[in-house]
Each structure stands twice: as C-alpha cells, then as structure tokens.
Write an enzyme that holds these catalytic residues in place. Structure first.
Site, PDB file in Angstrom:
ATOM      1  N   LYS A  32       0.841  -1.194   0.000  1.00 60.97           N
ATOM      2  CA  LYS A  32       0.000   0.000   0.000  1.00 60.97           C
ATOM      3  C   LYS A  32       0.878   1.247   0.000  1.00 60.97           C
ATOM      4  CE  LYS A  32      -4.382  -1.483   0.454  1.00 60.97           C
ATOM      5  NZ  LYS A  32      -5.530  -0.957  -0.313  1.00 60.97           N
ATOM      6  N   THR A  33       0.255   2.392  -0.257  1.00 57.50           N
ATOM      7  CA  THR A  33       0.999   3.628  -0.502  1.00 57.50           C
ATOM      8  C   THR A  33       1.770   4.123   0.713  1.00 57.50           C
ATOM      9  OG1 THR A  33      -0.508   4.301  -2.254  1.00 57.50           O
ATOM     10  CG2 THR A  33       0.753   6.050  -1.166  1.00 57.50           C
ATOM     11  N   TYR A  34       1.097   4.345   1.814  1.00 56.57           N
ATOM     12  CA  TYR A  34       1.770   4.979   2.954  1.00 56.57           C
ATOM     13  C   TYR A  34       2.788   4.063   3.627  1.00 56.57           C
ATOM     14  CZ  TYR A  34      -0.268   9.609   3.033  1.00 56.57           C
ATOM     15  OH  TYR A  34      -0.582  10.916   2.733  1.00 56.57           O
ATOM     16  N   HIS A  36       5.862   4.120   1.130  1.00 58.99           N
ATOM     17  CA  HIS A  36       6.590   5.388   1.040  1.00 58.99           C
ATOM     18  C   HIS A  36       7.403   5.648   2.313  1.00 58.99           C
ATOM     19  CE1 HIS A  36       4.246   6.448  -2.580  1.00 58.99           C
ATOM     20  NE2 HIS A  36       5.293   7.210  -2.825  1.00 58.99           N
TER      21      HIS A  36
END
Length: 386
Positions: free
Chosen positions: A42-44, A47
């Site tokens: 997933k993104t968070y 990152h």
C-alpha cells in the site's frame, strides 16, 4: 545532489509499452531492476519504508488506515499528520538535516509531519517540536505535475549555500488511473505519457542549469486488475456480531469483539477460496509483518486480482488495486537510478525496497545505519568509484 522521485503505482513493465521515452532512456543508461514492496503493498507503508529503511512492522505505518490500542476511537488515515503515528523511526530528511545536509520535499507521504514532535489534544491542536525538510509542500492532488517539477527546478536555482542536496517529489496520476480503470486501460497509458513528459522536463531543467543530479525514480507498488466478479464477501464468512472489519480490499484485517476470538478463528482459519488467513503472529515470515500493536488480530490476504470486501458489490466494475502479496509480479515496483554516481546500462537482481534508504545515505555521505532492515549491498557493484 540526489533527487528521489516517486511515481505511485508504476509497474516496471509499463516501460515496455513504448510510451515512456524519457524514463526508458534513464533506465537504459543507468541502473534498473525489479523492486519488491513491503507488505502490505500500500501507498503509505511503502513510502515510509522507502525513506526510513525499515519495514512497516517496525516504523508503525502499518496500513493506509489503522488504529492504535493506546488511542481508542482514533483512526489513522492518509490525511493524518499527528506525529504520534509517525515517530517510531526517523525519515532520511531528518537524519540528513541533523548532519547538515539541506533537504526539500515537493510532496512525499509524511514529509509534512513534524517528526519527533507532539500534537496537543485540545483545539487548536498545536504541534510542538519535531523536524521536517527545510522546504516542504503539503500534498494537494490538484497541483499539476508540471508545477511540481517547476518547484524542484526553482530550488536548484538557489545559490549553493541554500540549495537543497536532497529533494523528494511525488506523482500520483498513474496510480489514480490504475485504480479507476485498471492497469491495462487507456487512462493509464495517457498517465504514463503525462508523467514521462514531466520527468523529461525535470531532466531538461537540470541540464539547463548545469546541475548534475543522481535521480532515484521509484514506485511504491504495482497494480493488479480487479473486477466485481472476483470478490469475496466477508459478511458471508465472519458475522458482524463476532468481529469488526478494520480494513478491506486486497487484504483484510479483523478485530474480534470481546469474547469472540475463538469464533473468528473458527470462521477464518480454515481453507478459504481465493484467500488465506492468519492470526497476526502466524503471518508467514516472508512478509515481516504481525508484531506491531497497530495490526489487528487477524489478517487475510486475497489471491492476486481478487478483493475482500465487507459485502458483495451491488454495481459491476472493472478497475485496479494493490495490497496483494509483494512477491506477485503485478505488485513489483519500479526502480531506476541514473546520474554521476551510477554505472551505465546495468541491471540488478530483485531486491526489497528497504535497500533504498541505505542507498540514499550512501549518496548523501551519511554513515551506514546497522539498525535498518536493509543495506545498499545490491547497489555496490553498480556505483561508480570516486
């Protein structure tokens, strides 16, 4: 000068479509290789892994949406900037600033957070203390990619004493179109051309300034096609009187209601079509996931291309998603490194994305940190010797 660029949701095989001449040239003339995201893809979580060098289980951003037992009733979302949620491990810009390396962020998930600070519980919820990049912009999806590039170039025009040596920037359009229409859609193809043009503008702007830079271009995860015809309805498996679904999609998490743990275990921990479920402490070791208190008691992972939803969909759809097994080819993330620090025309073997932050430390002249979950070993053969 090092510039870390994220193109959210960019699969490496998108380079094969003939739509990305700038990115393809940077890959061919630099270093590339398949990068595995951390779980969940997933993104968070990813990152934050890219800029900390530790996995979500350790840095605490374990999902795009999560809860913490010490903060009952509170939910972390992608708009949350309370340092409480982020403070477990410092991002690279905090470490760099402490070492005297000036940094700037033209967007990056978490770069607006005052890392190490605290947020008052009473209105207006002032945040005290903490550190951010020297220059930073709060994310707005409405700010065009061209403007993001112009801001980075403007920073590069500064005199050497005030010019950042480490910059991040972020593009979301490929991921947005992937979710909306699926990875094989005309929308994704248009987004690829758009972001490739912006990367080309960044490269041209740096060349015009005579400013050599090491470009590290990454994505956080890939994208898989999904459909309303490939859905597991969770309410048919676990009763709402037994557990609360905390997160759903390519993976789902469950918090049993008081006294219902055994009932949830009985429902989930058996062979299930198109998904596999575990107690958090029994999640396969390859995922490095399950120790953090923010992870609910039960986790289920869908077969690639399937989704776990609270109820059966009422409207037909065909789109894209991510969050699947990081080892699935559809989840593979982009990695391109190009610049004076890198050999030309090299390819590295598949590696985990915890190696990126150690690489950034090397490029910035920061000492290696043995407490991280990765090292820059995979890149050492392709780094130019000074």
């Amino acid at each position: 000068m090092t510039i870390l660029v994220s193109i959210d949701g960019f699969r490496p095989d998108y380079l094969d479509r003939g739509l990305t001449p700038n990115l393809s040239r940077l890959a061919a003339q630099g270093v590339t290789g398949p990068m595995r995201p951390s779980f969940p893809s997933k993104t968070y979580p990813n990152h934050w892994t890219l800029v900390t060098g530790v996995r979500p289980d350790r840095h605490g951003i374990t999902a795009n949406m999560m809860e913490d037992p010490s903060r009952p009733g509170e939910v972390f979302t992608m708009a949350t900037d309370d340092p409480f949620w982020w403070n477990a491990v410092p991002p690279i810009w905090v470490t760099a600033e402490k070492a005297g390396v000036r940094t700037a962020s033209m967007f990056w998930p978490g770069s607006n957070v005052a890392w190490g600070g605290s947020r008052a519980t009473a209105w207006p919820n002032d945040i005290t203390g903490g550190a951010r990049p020297h220059d930073w912009q709060a994310f707005s999806q409405q700010l065009p990619g061209d403007n993001r590039v112009r801001q980075v170039i403007d920073w590069m025009r500064r005199p050497a004493a005030s010019r950042p040596r480490f910059v991040t920037t972020y593009f979301d359009v490929v991921d947005t179109e992937g979710h909306r229409n699926g990875p094989d859609s005309a929308g994704v193809n248009a987004a690829l051309q758009e972001v490739d043009g912006q990367i080309g503008a960044l490269v041209a702007g740096l060349a015009e300034l005579g400013q050599p830079a090491n470009l590290i271009i990454v994505s956080d995860h890939g994208m898989a096609p999904t459909s309303s015809e490939r859905v597991v309805a969770l309410d048919k498996i676990v009763s709402a009187s037994d557990a609360r679904v905390v997160e759903s999609g390519p993976y789902a998490t469950f918090a049993p209601l008081p006294g219902r743990d055994a009932a949830v275990a009985s429902a989930l921990l058996r062979p299930q079509p198109h998904m596999e479920c575990w107690r958090k402490e029994a999640i396969p070791a390859k995922f490095h996931y399950g120790r953090n208190p923010r992870i609910p008691a039960f986790v289920c992972l869908a077969e690639d291309g399937w989704e776990l939803q609270k109820t059966a969909p009422s409207v037909a759809y065909s789109r894209g998603s991510h969050g699947f097994d990081p080892y699935a080819p559809s989840m593979t993330a982009l990695f391109i490194a190009n610049g004076p620090a890198f050999a030309a025309g090299k390819r590295v073997n598949a590696f985990d994305n915890v190696a990126v932050a150690p690489l950034l430390r090397t490029l910035l002249g920061l000492p290696a940190d043995p407490t991280l979950d990765g090292t820059d070993a995979v890149f050492r053969p392709v780094l130019r010797r000074k």
